[in-house]
Motif scaffolding. Structure first.
Motif, PDB file in Angstrom:
ATOM      1  N   ALA A 167      10.982 -50.055  -0.790  1.00  0.00           N
ATOM      2  CA  ALA A 167      11.486 -50.951   0.265  1.00  0.00           C
ATOM      3  C   ALA A 167      10.896 -50.583   1.623  1.00  0.00           C
ATOM      4  O   ALA A 167      11.513 -50.826   2.654  1.00  0.00           O
TER       5      ALA A 167
ATOM      6  N   LEU B 165      16.244 -55.275   6.092  1.00  0.00           N
ATOM      7  CA  LEU B 165      17.456 -55.216   5.270  1.00  0.00           C
ATOM      8  C   LEU B 165      18.702 -55.125   6.135  1.00  0.00           C
ATOM      9  O   LEU B 165      19.715 -54.561   5.733  1.00  0.00           O
TER      10      LEU B 165
ATOM     11  N   PHE C 140      12.682 -46.165   1.794  1.00  0.00           N
ATOM     12  CA  PHE C 140      13.033 -47.089   2.876  1.00  0.00           C
ATOM     13  C   PHE C 140      12.225 -46.770   4.136  1.00  0.00           C
ATOM     14  O   PHE C 140      12.696 -47.024   5.240  1.00  0.00           O
TER      15      PHE C 140
ATOM     16  N   ALA D 232      11.969 -49.139   7.137  1.00  0.00           N
ATOM     17  CA  ALA D 232      12.779 -50.332   6.867  1.00  0.00           C
ATOM     18  C   ALA D 232      13.817 -50.526   7.970  1.00  0.00           C
ATOM     19  O   ALA D 232      14.206 -49.573   8.640  1.00  0.00           O
TER      20      ALA D 232
ATOM     21  N   LEU E 286      17.446 -51.097   8.403  1.00  0.00           N
ATOM     22  CA  LEU E 286      18.722 -51.028   7.673  1.00  0.00           C
ATOM     23  C   LEU E 286      19.889 -51.110   8.658  1.00  0.00           C
ATOM     24  O   LEU E 286      20.970 -50.599   8.389  1.00  0.00           O
TER      25      LEU E 286
ATOM     26  N   LEU F 139      14.159 -42.156   4.207  1.00  0.00           N
ATOM     27  CA  LEU F 139      14.573 -43.099   5.259  1.00  0.00           C
ATOM     28  C   LEU F 139      13.760 -42.800   6.507  1.00  0.00           C
ATOM     29  O   LEU F 139      14.222 -42.984   7.636  1.00  0.00           O
TER      30      LEU F 139
ATOM     31  N   ALA G 251      13.215 -45.137   9.616  1.00  0.00           N
ATOM     32  CA  ALA G 251      13.996 -46.355   9.362  1.00  0.00           C
ATOM     33  C   ALA G 251      14.957 -46.612  10.525  1.00  0.00           C
ATOM     34  O   ALA G 251      15.375 -45.687  11.208  1.00  0.00           O
TER      35      ALA G 251
ATOM     36  N   CYS H 160      18.467 -47.302  11.214  1.00  0.00           N
ATOM     37  CA  CYS H 160      19.769 -47.224  10.532  1.00  0.00           C
ATOM     38  C   CYS H 160      20.905 -47.403  11.525  1.00  0.00           C
ATOM     39  O   CYS H 160      22.020 -46.922  11.300  1.00  0.00           O
TER      40      CYS H 160
END
Ligand SMILES: Nc1nc2c(c(=O)[nH]1)N[C@H]1C(S)=C(S)[C@@H](COP(=O)(O)O)O[C@H]1N2
Ligand SMILES: [Mo]
Length: 349
Positions: free
Chosen positions: A237, A242, A257, A260, A262, A277, A280, A282
C-alpha cells in the motif's frame, strides 16, 4: 444545541466526539506553506454577487470596529485547541459595505497562496456562525504561519473552514467546493459536533473486494475504504490514499504503508507486526489495541494519533521521541509508559 458555545465549550470539558486536546500553549500547523511573496500593501477584495465590489488594506481593516471572538479550534485530524482569542472584523461588516445582492447564496474565501487555496460556506451559515476576518490572536498580530496578516475564523466548524492568508471574498449564487473539500473529500458542512469529517467513500464494493483480494493498493485512491476484519497480511500500500479507511481488526502483518496517507484511518485491533509506516501520514489515526511490535514509524506524522488504552508497543517498535512529542498529552503519556514498562520488564527478566 450544537451551536451553543456555552454548552459545548471545550475549555469547560466538552469536546466534540473523537477530538483530543493539545497541551496548553501548543498550536499545531496544518496545510500548505505561507505564500512566498506577500504583496505590499496586502489587499482583501470583496466581489461576486455584490453591488459595490471593494477592497481594503490591512490598515483600513484595522481602522474598522474590531470584535473579539473566543473559539475552540477543532481540526478534522482530531486535535482541538480550546479558547483561542481572535480579534478582527466581522465578515458581515464588509458584506454590508459591499452590498450583498439577493442572489448571493454562498461565500467563497480565497487565499493568496501557491495552490490558490479556498473554502466555502453557505452565506447564511457564515453570517449566523459569526465568521471573523482575524488580524490578531491572543493579543498579538496573527503569525504568518497561522495565516497572518489575515485569516478567516469560522466558529462551529472544523478548522479547514478557517482559511489562512485571505486575499478575496467572493459571493456566489452556486457553491464552489474548496480545496480540501474537492481534492480530499472533506465534508462540506464540517460540523464537529456531528463529526462531519469526510464524505462517503468513492470506492464501490466491487472495486474494494477486487483490491482486497489482490492485496495491492499501491498508489491507489481508496479514501474511506471498508476493509474491517480482512486478512491483508503483506499488503502493498505504498503511496496509497487511505484517509478515513477502516482496517479495524485486520491482519496487516508485514504490510507496506510507506508514504501512504492514513490520516484518521481506523486501525484499532489490527495486527501491524513488522508493518512499514515509513513517512506515512498517520495524523488522527487510531491504533488502539493494534499490535505494533516491530512496526516502523520512521518519518511518519503522528500528530493526534491515538494508541491508548491497549496498543502493543515495545522497544522493537520504531518510533522516535520527537514523534511521541507530537501526540496529544494522554497519548504521549501512554506510549511513554508502555515503552518504559517494557524496558523495565526486559531488565527484570
Ligand atoms: N490557505 C490555507 N488555509 C488553510 C489551510 C491551507 O492548507 N491553506 N488548511 C486548513 C486546515 S485543514 C486547518 S486545520 C487550518 C490550520 O490552521 P493552523 O495551521 O493555523 O493551525 O487551516 C485551514 N486553512
Ligand atoms: Mo485541518
Amino acid at each position: 444545541m450544537p451551536n451553543n458555545r456555552n454548552e459545548n465549550d471545550a475549555s469547560l470539558g466538552h469536546l466534540p466526539p473523537g477530538q483530543q486536546l493539545v497541551s496548553a500553549g501548543k498550536w499545531p500547523l496544518v496545510g500548505e506553506s505561507p505564500p512566498a511573496h506577500a504583496p505590499e500593501p496586502w489587499l482583501v477584495e470583496v466581489g461576486g454577487c455584490v453591488d459595490r465590489p471593494r477592497h481594503w488594506t490591512i490598515d483600513q481593516l484595522r481602522a474598522l470596529p474590531q470584535e473579539t471572538l473566543t473559539v475552540d479550534i477543532h481540526c478534522v485530524t482530531r486535535w482541538s485547541k480550546p479558547a483561542a482569542q481572535f480579534r478582527g472584523v466581522r465578515l458581515e461588516r464588509l458584506l454590508d459595505a459591499a452590498g450583498a445582492r439577493a442572489d448571493a447564496q454562498f461565500v467563497s474565501f480565497l487565499a493568496r497562496s501557491e495552490r490558490g487555496h479556498s473554502t466555502s460556506l453557505p452565506l447564511a451559515d457564515a453570517l449566523q456562525l459569526g465568521a471573523l476576518l482575524a488580524l490578531d490572536c491572543n493579543g498579538r498580530p496573527l503569525p504568518v504561519e497561522h495565516g497572518g496578516p489575515i485569516r478567516i475564523v469560522t466558529p462551529g466548524r472544523y478548522f479547514y473552514k478557517s482559511l489562512k492568508w485571505l486575499a478575496r471574498i467572493e459571493l456566489l449564487a452556486e457553491d464552489r467546493l474548496g480545496y480540501w473539500e474537492a481534492a480530499a473529500g472533506y465534508h462540506n458542512h464540517a460540523d464537529p459536533w456531528r463529526e462531519e469529517r469526510y464524505i462517503a467513500s468513492s470506492v464501490s464494493r466491487q472495486q474494494a473486494a477486487r483490491l482486497i483480494a489482490s492485496r495491492d493498493f499501491t498508489g491507489q485512491d481508496l479514501r474511506g475504504l471498508s476493509a474491517a476484519g480482512r486478512d491483508l497480511s503483506q499488503l502493498r500500500a505504498a503511496d496509497a490514499l487511505l484517509r478515513d479507511a477502516d482496517f479495524r481488526d485486520c491482519d496487516l502483518r508485514g504490510a507496506d504503508f510507506t508514504r501512504a496517507n492514513l490520516s484518521n484511518a481506523h486501525l484499532g485491533g489490527a495486527d501491524l507486526k513488522n508493518a512499514a509506516l515509513i513517512d506515512a501520514d498517520c495524523e488522527g489515526a487510531n491504533f488502539s489495541g493494534a499490535d505494533l511490535r516491530r512496526a516502523d514509524f520512521t518519518g511518519a506524522s503522528l500528530l493526534a494519533a491515538s494508541f491508548s488504552p491497549t496498543a502493543m508497543i515495545d522497544a522493537t517498535t520504531r518510533i522516535a521521541a520527537a514523534q511521541i512529542d507530537t501526540l496529544m498529552p494522554v497519548e504521549a503519556a501512554y506510549v511513554q509508559a508502555v515503552l518504559c514498562g517494557g524496558k523495565r520488564a526486559m531488565r527484570d527478566s
